[in-house]
Design a protein around this motif. Sequence first.
Motif, PDB file in Angstrom:
ATOM      1  N   LEU A   1       9.701  -2.699  11.447  1.00 60.41           N
ATOM      2  CA  LEU A   1       9.236  -2.664  12.429  1.00 60.41           C
ATOM      3  C   LEU A   1       8.738  -4.152  12.658  1.00 60.41           C
ATOM      4  N   ARG A   2       9.475  -4.999  13.884  1.00 58.36           N
ATOM      5  CA  ARG A   2       9.363  -6.029  14.382  1.00 58.36           C
ATOM      6  C   ARG A   2       8.035  -6.680  14.862  1.00 58.36           C
ATOM      7  N   HIS A   3       8.385  -5.466  16.239  1.00 60.48           N
ATOM      8  CA  HIS A   3       6.897  -5.472  16.180  1.00 60.48           C
ATOM      9  C   HIS A   3       5.753  -4.438  16.462  1.00 60.48           C
ATOM     10  N   VAL A   4       5.260  -5.000  16.046  1.00 60.31           N
ATOM     11  CA  VAL A   4       3.945  -4.577  14.799  1.00 60.31           C
ATOM     12  C   VAL A   4       2.229  -4.441  16.226  1.00 60.31           C
ATOM     13  N   THR A   5       2.002  -2.957  16.812  1.00 60.60           N
ATOM     14  CA  THR A   5       0.551  -2.945  17.222  1.00 60.60           C
ATOM     15  C   THR A   5      -0.581  -2.769  16.248  1.00 60.60           C
ATOM     16  N   ARG A   6      -1.357  -2.018  17.180  1.00 62.59           N
ATOM     17  CA  ARG A   6      -2.783  -1.901  16.682  1.00 62.59           C
ATOM     18  C   ARG A   6      -2.647  -0.637  16.268  1.00 62.59           C
ATOM     19  N   SER A   7      -2.210   0.164  16.694  1.00 58.00           N
ATOM     20  CA  SER A   7      -2.113   1.752  16.334  1.00 58.00           C
ATOM     21  C   SER A   7      -0.393   2.422  16.579  1.00 58.00           C
ATOM     22  N   ASP A   8      -0.399   3.647  16.535  1.00 55.40           N
ATOM     23  CA  ASP A   8       0.909   4.319  16.741  1.00 55.40           C
ATOM     24  C   ASP A   8       1.817   3.599  16.002  1.00 55.40           C
ATOM     25  N   ASN A   9       1.909   3.074  14.827  1.00 54.90           N
ATOM     26  CA  ASN A   9       3.270   1.965  14.846  1.00 54.90           C
ATOM     27  C   ASN A   9       3.767   3.364  13.654  1.00 54.90           C
ATOM     28  N   VAL A  10       5.287   3.385  14.098  1.00 55.73           N
ATOM     29  CA  VAL A  10       6.312   4.225  13.729  1.00 55.73           C
ATOM     30  C   VAL A  10       7.261   3.584  12.743  1.00 55.73           C
TER      31      VAL A  10
ATOM     32  N   ILE B   1       0.732  -0.959   0.030  1.00 55.58           N
ATOM     33  CA  ILE B   1       0.077  -0.218   0.499  1.00 55.58           C
ATOM     34  C   ILE B   1       0.944   1.213  -0.019  1.00 55.58           C
ATOM     35  N   GLN B   2       0.538   2.096  -0.033  1.00 63.94           N
ATOM     36  CA  GLN B   2       1.186   3.361  -0.226  1.00 63.94           C
ATOM     37  C   GLN B   2       0.194   4.393   1.125  1.00 63.94           C
ATOM     38  N   ALA B   3       1.525   5.201   1.349  1.00 58.17           N
ATOM     39  CA  ALA B   3       1.553   5.617   2.734  1.00 58.17           C
ATOM     40  C   ALA B   3       0.560   7.245   1.989  1.00 58.17           C
ATOM     41  N   ARG B   4      -0.110   7.554   2.331  1.00 60.84           N
ATOM     42  CA  ARG B   4      -0.481   8.525   2.131  1.00 60.84           C
ATOM     43  C   ARG B   4       0.064   9.982   2.273  1.00 60.84           C
ATOM     44  N   ASN B   5      -0.193  11.481   1.482  1.00 61.06           N
ATOM     45  CA  ASN B   5       0.677  12.153   2.150  1.00 61.06           C
ATOM     46  C   ASN B   5       1.551  12.627   3.467  1.00 61.06           C
ATOM     47  N   ASP B   6       0.527  12.482   4.450  1.00 60.72           N
ATOM     48  CA  ASP B   6       1.173  13.102   5.448  1.00 60.72           C
ATOM     49  C   ASP B   6       1.590  11.534   6.354  1.00 60.72           C
ATOM     50  N   GLY B   7       2.154  10.657   5.170  1.00 60.48           N
ATOM     51  CA  GLY B   7       2.746   9.465   5.684  1.00 60.48           C
ATOM     52  C   GLY B   7       2.173   8.328   6.900  1.00 60.48           C
ATOM     53  N   ARG B   8       0.764   8.509   6.958  1.00 59.87           N
ATOM     54  CA  ARG B   8      -0.331   7.802   7.304  1.00 59.87           C
ATOM     55  C   ARG B   8      -0.517   6.783   6.557  1.00 59.87           C
ATOM     56  N   PHE B   9      -0.512   5.189   6.938  1.00 63.21           N
ATOM     57  CA  PHE B   9      -1.395   4.462   6.517  1.00 63.21           C
ATOM     58  C   PHE B   9      -2.084   3.285   7.529  1.00 63.21           C
ATOM     59  N   GLU B  10      -2.838   2.633   6.876  1.00 57.53           N
ATOM     60  CA  GLU B  10      -3.609   1.785   6.973  1.00 57.53           C
ATOM     61  C   GLU B  10      -3.555   0.221   6.231  1.00 57.53           C
ATOM     62  N   PHE B  11      -3.475  -0.905   6.786  1.00 55.73           N
ATOM     63  CA  PHE B  11      -4.125  -2.134   6.745  1.00 55.73           C
ATOM     64  C   PHE B  11      -5.170  -2.916   7.581  1.00 55.73           C
ATOM     65  N   THR B  12      -5.435  -3.672   7.085  1.00 56.66           N
ATOM     66  CA  THR B  12      -6.032  -5.407   7.533  1.00 56.66           C
ATOM     67  C   THR B  12      -5.467  -5.953   7.646  1.00 56.66           C
ATOM     68  N   THR B  13      -5.759  -7.060   8.649  1.00 54.79           N
ATOM     69  CA  THR B  13      -5.258  -9.034   8.859  1.00 54.79           C
ATOM     70  C   THR B  13      -5.486  -9.163   9.574  1.00 54.79           C
ATOM     71  N   THR B  14      -5.162 -10.793   8.760  1.00 53.50           N
ATOM     72  CA  THR B  14      -6.467 -11.485   9.565  1.00 53.50           C
ATOM     73  C   THR B  14      -4.672 -12.600  10.429  1.00 53.50           C
ATOM     74  N   GLU B  15      -3.832 -12.085  10.128  1.00 48.56           N
ATOM     75  CA  GLU B  15      -2.763 -12.639  10.526  1.00 48.56           C
ATOM     76  C   GLU B  15      -2.736 -11.794  12.208  1.00 48.56           C
ATOM     77  N   PRO B  16      -1.929 -12.819  12.680  1.00 51.16           N
ATOM     78  CA  PRO B  16      -1.862 -11.876  14.700  1.00 51.16           C
ATOM     79  C   PRO B  16      -0.290 -10.832  14.559  1.00 51.16           C
ATOM     80  N   LEU B  17      -0.935 -10.384  15.636  1.00 47.94           N
ATOM     81  CA  LEU B  17       0.015  -8.874  15.362  1.00 47.94           C
ATOM     82  C   LEU B  17       2.208  -9.647  15.810  1.00 47.94           C
TER      83      LEU B  17
END
Length: 113
Positions: free
Chosen positions: A100-109, A66-82
């Motif tokens: 990034l090896r430790h993924v959370t639901r939000s605030d991933n930088v 996916i491509q991040a928006r112009n403000d650098g933000r991104f989102e996706f959905t997955t069925t895999e365990p984070l």
Amino acid sequence: MRVSLMKAATVVVTLSAVACATETRVTGLVVDAHGRPVGQALVSYTLRDRHFTASGAERIAFGTDIQARNDGRFEFTTTEPLRDLMIRADSPDLKRSAFLRHVTRSDNVLVIR
């Protein structure tokens, strides 16, 4: 006729199992070394380590790029365990990247250097 009903029941049960898979929405931000958003960065995810099914086959998961928006933000959905995922972000020119090896639901930088 009996075989056809059994096949139909198997298909319904299989589709029900697939439909019950839990989807998780993941959000984040791609920035450069100075903390500025990297618009249009290419973001993808994959399994962090090798995983195998109960039968011994290797399990592979690749998220759609996916491509991040112009403000650098991104989102996706997955069925895999984070806990099993890793996110990768590449600069728009594909010359720099971040992982990034430790993924959370939000605030991933992800910091592209």
